[in-house]
Write a protein that holds these residues in place. Structure first.
Motif, short mmCIF file in Angstrom:
data_model
loop_
_atom_site.label_atom_id
_atom_site.label_comp_id
_atom_site.label_asym_id
_atom_site.label_seq_id
_atom_site.Cartn_x
_atom_site.Cartn_y
_atom_site.Cartn_z
N GLN A 301 2.83 -11.24 2.46
CA GLN A 301 1.84 -12.24 2.85
C GLN A 301 0.62 -11.58 3.48
O GLN A 301 0.74 -10.63 4.26
CB GLN A 301 2.44 -13.22 3.86
CG GLN A 301 3.61 -14.01 3.35
CD GLN A 301 4.10 -15.03 4.36
OE1 GLN A 301 4.19 -14.75 5.55
NE2 GLN A 301 4.42 -16.23 3.89
N ALA A 302 -0.56 -12.10 3.15
CA ALA A 302 -1.80 -11.75 3.85
C ALA A 302 -2.12 -12.92 4.77
O ALA A 302 -2.59 -13.97 4.32
CB ALA A 302 -2.94 -11.52 2.86
N ASN A 303 -1.86 -12.72 6.05
CA ASN A 303 -1.96 -13.82 7.02
C ASN A 303 -3.13 -13.58 7.98
O ASN A 303 -2.96 -13.57 9.19
CB ASN A 303 -0.64 -13.98 7.79
CG ASN A 303 0.45 -14.61 6.95
OD1 ASN A 303 0.22 -14.97 5.80
ND2 ASN A 303 1.65 -14.71 7.48
N TYR A 304 -4.30 -13.38 7.43
CA TYR A 304 -5.53 -13.21 8.21
C TYR A 304 -5.30 -12.37 9.47
O TYR A 304 -5.01 -11.19 9.38
CB TYR A 304 -6.13 -14.57 8.54
CG TYR A 304 -6.97 -15.17 7.43
CD1 TYR A 304 -7.95 -14.43 6.77
CD2 TYR A 304 -6.81 -16.50 7.04
CE1 TYR A 304 -8.73 -14.99 5.76
CE2 TYR A 304 -7.60 -17.06 6.02
CZ TYR A 304 -8.55 -16.30 5.38
OH TYR A 304 -9.33 -16.85 4.39
N THR A 305 -5.44 -12.95 10.67
CA THR A 305 -5.39 -12.16 11.91
C THR A 305 -4.01 -11.57 12.20
O THR A 305 -3.88 -10.71 13.07
CB THR A 305 -5.84 -13.00 13.12
OG1 THR A 305 -5.07 -14.21 13.18
CG2 THR A 305 -7.32 -13.35 13.02
N LEU A 308 -0.63 -8.07 7.26
CA LEU A 308 0.46 -8.07 6.29
C LEU A 308 1.76 -8.46 6.96
O LEU A 308 2.12 -7.90 8.00
CB LEU A 308 0.60 -6.68 5.66
CG LEU A 308 1.91 -6.38 4.92
CD1 LEU A 308 2.01 -7.20 3.64
CD2 LEU A 308 2.03 -4.89 4.63
N ARG A 309 2.48 -9.41 6.36
CA ARG A 309 3.82 -9.78 6.81
C ARG A 309 4.76 -9.68 5.61
O ARG A 309 4.44 -10.19 4.53
CB ARG A 309 3.85 -11.19 7.38
CG ARG A 309 2.95 -11.39 8.58
CD ARG A 309 3.53 -10.78 9.84
NE ARG A 309 2.51 -10.46 10.83
CZ ARG A 309 2.76 -10.26 12.13
NH1 ARG A 309 4.00 -10.36 12.58
NH2 ARG A 309 1.79 -9.94 12.95
N ILE A 310 5.90 -9.02 5.79
CA ILE A 310 6.88 -8.87 4.72
C ILE A 310 8.12 -9.68 5.07
O ILE A 310 8.71 -9.49 6.15
CB ILE A 310 7.26 -7.40 4.50
CG1 ILE A 310 6.01 -6.55 4.23
CG2 ILE A 310 8.24 -7.27 3.33
CD1 ILE A 310 6.31 -5.07 4.09
N LEU A 311 8.50 -10.57 4.18
CA LEU A 311 9.68 -11.42 4.40
C LEU A 311 10.72 -11.11 3.34
O LEU A 311 10.39 -10.92 2.15
CB LEU A 311 9.31 -12.90 4.31
CG LEU A 311 8.71 -13.58 5.54
CD1 LEU A 311 7.41 -12.91 5.97
CD2 LEU A 311 8.45 -15.06 5.25
N ASP A 312 11.97 -11.04 3.75
CA ASP A 312 13.09 -10.95 2.81
C ASP A 312 13.44 -12.38 2.40
O ASP A 312 13.82 -13.21 3.23
CB ASP A 312 14.29 -10.28 3.48
CG ASP A 312 15.43 -9.99 2.50
OD1 ASP A 312 15.45 -10.60 1.42
OD2 ASP A 312 16.29 -9.15 2.82
N VAL A 313 13.30 -12.67 1.09
CA VAL A 313 13.55 -14.02 0.59
C VAL A 313 14.66 -14.02 -0.45
O VAL A 313 14.65 -14.82 -1.38
CB VAL A 313 12.26 -14.67 0.03
CG1 VAL A 313 11.26 -14.91 1.15
CG2 VAL A 313 11.63 -13.79 -1.06
N ILE A 314 15.64 -13.12 -0.28
CA ILE A 314 16.78 -13.13 -1.19
C ILE A 314 17.46 -14.49 -1.16
O ILE A 314 17.94 -14.97 -2.17
CB ILE A 314 17.77 -12.00 -0.84
CG1 ILE A 314 18.90 -11.94 -1.85
CG2 ILE A 314 18.30 -12.14 0.57
CD1 ILE A 314 18.47 -11.65 -3.25
N ASP A 315 17.47 -15.12 0.01
CA ASP A 315 17.84 -16.53 0.12
C ASP A 315 16.55 -17.28 0.39
O ASP A 315 16.07 -17.31 1.53
CB ASP A 315 18.84 -16.75 1.25
CG ASP A 315 19.22 -18.22 1.41
OD1 ASP A 315 18.68 -19.06 0.66
OD2 ASP A 315 20.03 -18.52 2.29
#
Length: 464
Positions: A301-305, A308-315
């Motif tokens: 994710q590019a979350n402005y301020t 970068l945020r990285i999420l595990d979305v295997i579920d």
């Protein structure tokens, strides 16, 4: 995250950064970042991510004005570039092979072709599997397509051809069917009615609009879906199995609709005609989410301020943040500064971040991620139908690597459900179900097996 920063703003230290993308030369393996700026498109070689090289700039078209809204996508060895609020920008086509011969950077590049069938364009979507581009948010064009999908055949990249429009007047804030962004794919999800068809997931300001664009002369709206407290349906990305989409809403944080937390909408799209809200994920940040992409089991994710945020979305129903890099570490307030876009599909595992007033950052996770498109874990072992073909009696055999909930259904080739063989929790190991086709017409049938976030389909033949 390990990071390298590079100040590339219009080739100097001025201007603002915007959209970005990437390209890997398939012959040499050299890796490049394509970074939008106020006055053009910058090209940075990141083959060695720790020693990026600024190669030069492709200026905006003559007769247009500087603007922050610049978006870029690629097809084969070409970049396609659009701009909004810029005058008659159109779509620039740039042969990326020009990057391979730069000896004394930085240089000023020239456009390889220029499509003028659309003037101001807010974003561009390309389905690399079909060879079609979709210009969205167009205005000042004839036709404008209501700001919806302006469809262009780019299979001959130097001679783009307009092929049709789509707009859904039940969506968009002005009631014209305006689409802010989209993702168009050759569908391989569980809704067998649309297997192999070209489907666009459109983020249309007021709703998620799913569209069948296989026939460019007669595109068909399949569904319009909303969720609670809509601010502005901005952008999103589907999981590789086309079962879920993750949506960012650009106005919900800044307008106080999310209790001071960044919200990601998770939509179940297993039934393309009836998507359902699966999850509202709230992070610990209060930043505005802007763009996001799924690679394997991870969401970038590019979350402005908040950067970068990285999420595990295997579920997909339970996203978990596992990493971040913040290019505005001093705050995460819901304002429009910081990470405009991230690109996580580089072959060398680098992640590039285009930050509006901070420049370009090239980062790499400190620990390896399981992140290839093929790395979505599967809990299936062997699946077989025997005998195949058959006339009246057969068995479907399935091996599970772990205990879990399993759904096994049979469909005909028109997508109509014939029978459910299993729906429930099952232990690991090998399982079999009898199939009685005594009253089934002869023909091809499809089995669909669902376990958690993973599905598998296959075919078998009934002969009479």
């Amino acid at each position: 995250m390990q990071a390298v920063g590079i100040k590339v703003k219009d080739g100097t230290l001025e201007g603002e950064m915007s959209g970005s993308w990437g390209w890997t030369d398939p012959v040499s393996g050299r890796e490049f970042m394509l970074a939008g700026t106020s006055d053009g498109t910058s090209f940075i070689e990141i083959t060695n991510p720790e020693q990026p090289v600024y190669l030069g700039m492709l200026p905006i078209p003559t007769g247009t004005r500087s603007n922050i809204w610049r978006e870029i996508k690629t097809y084969q060895h070409y970049a396609f570039i659009v701009g909004d609020a810029a005058g008659p920008h159109g779509m620039q086509v740039f042969d990326l092979n020009q990057l391979l011969g730069v000896l004394n950077p930085p240089v000023t590049f020239s456009t390889s072709a220029h499509y003028t069938g659309a003037a101001n364009v807010h974003d561009i979507v390309i389905n690399e599997d079909s060879g079609f581009a979709y210009l969205v948010g167009t205005n000042g064009s004839t036709p404008s397509c209501g700001g919806g999908l302006h469809m262009v055949d780019i299979r001959n990249p130097l001679q783009p051809q307009f092929v049709g429009c789509f707009s859904e007047p039940r969506t968009g804030r002005a009631g014209t069917g305006y689409i802010h962004d989209a993702q168009c794919v050759n569908y391989n999800g569980p809704d067998t009615r649309y297997a192999g068809r070209e489907i666009c997931f459109c983020y249309a300001e007021t709703a998620l609009n799913i569209v069948d664009v296989t026939d460019k002369s007669k595109p068909k709206s399949l569904s319009i879906t909303v969720y609670p407290n809509i601010g502005y349906v901005h952008q999103g990305w589907a999981t590789p199995d086309h079962r879920y989409v993750f949506i960012d809403d650009e106005f919900d944080e800044s307008r106080g609709l999310t209790s001071n937390a960044t919200r990601t909408i998770v939509m179940n799209i297993e039934d393309l005609l009836r998507p359902v809200l699966a999850k509202e994920y709230f992070s610990l940040s209060s930043a505005v989410d802007h763009n996001q992409y799924v690679k394997g089991r991870y969401l970038y994710q590019a979350n402005y301020t908040a950067g970068l945020r990285i999420l595990d979305v295997i579920d997909p129903n339970n996203p978990k943040e596992i990493g971040y890099f913040d290019c505005v570490p001093e705050n995460d307030s819901p304002v429009y500064d910081g990470a405009w876009n991230v690109y996580a599909f580089h072959k060398n595992d680098a992640i590039t971040i285009n930050c509006i007033n901070q420049g370009v950052y090239i980062v790499r996770p400190k620990s390896a991620l399981v992140a290839n498109e093929q790395d979505v874990p599967s809990s299936f072992g062997q699946i077989s139908v025997f005998p195949n073909p058959f006339s009246t009696q057969a068995h479907l055999r399935l091996t599970l690597d772990q205990a879990q909930h399993v759904g096994v259904k049979i469909f005909d080739v028109l997508g109509r459900e014939v029978t459910t063989l299993k729906s429930g929790y099952m232990s690991s190991g090998t399982h079999e179900w009898p199939m009685n086709a005594q009253n089934w017409p002869a023909g091809l049938y499809i089995y669909h097996i669902q376990t958690g976030p993973t599905s598998r389909t296959g075919t078998f033949q009934v002969r009479k």
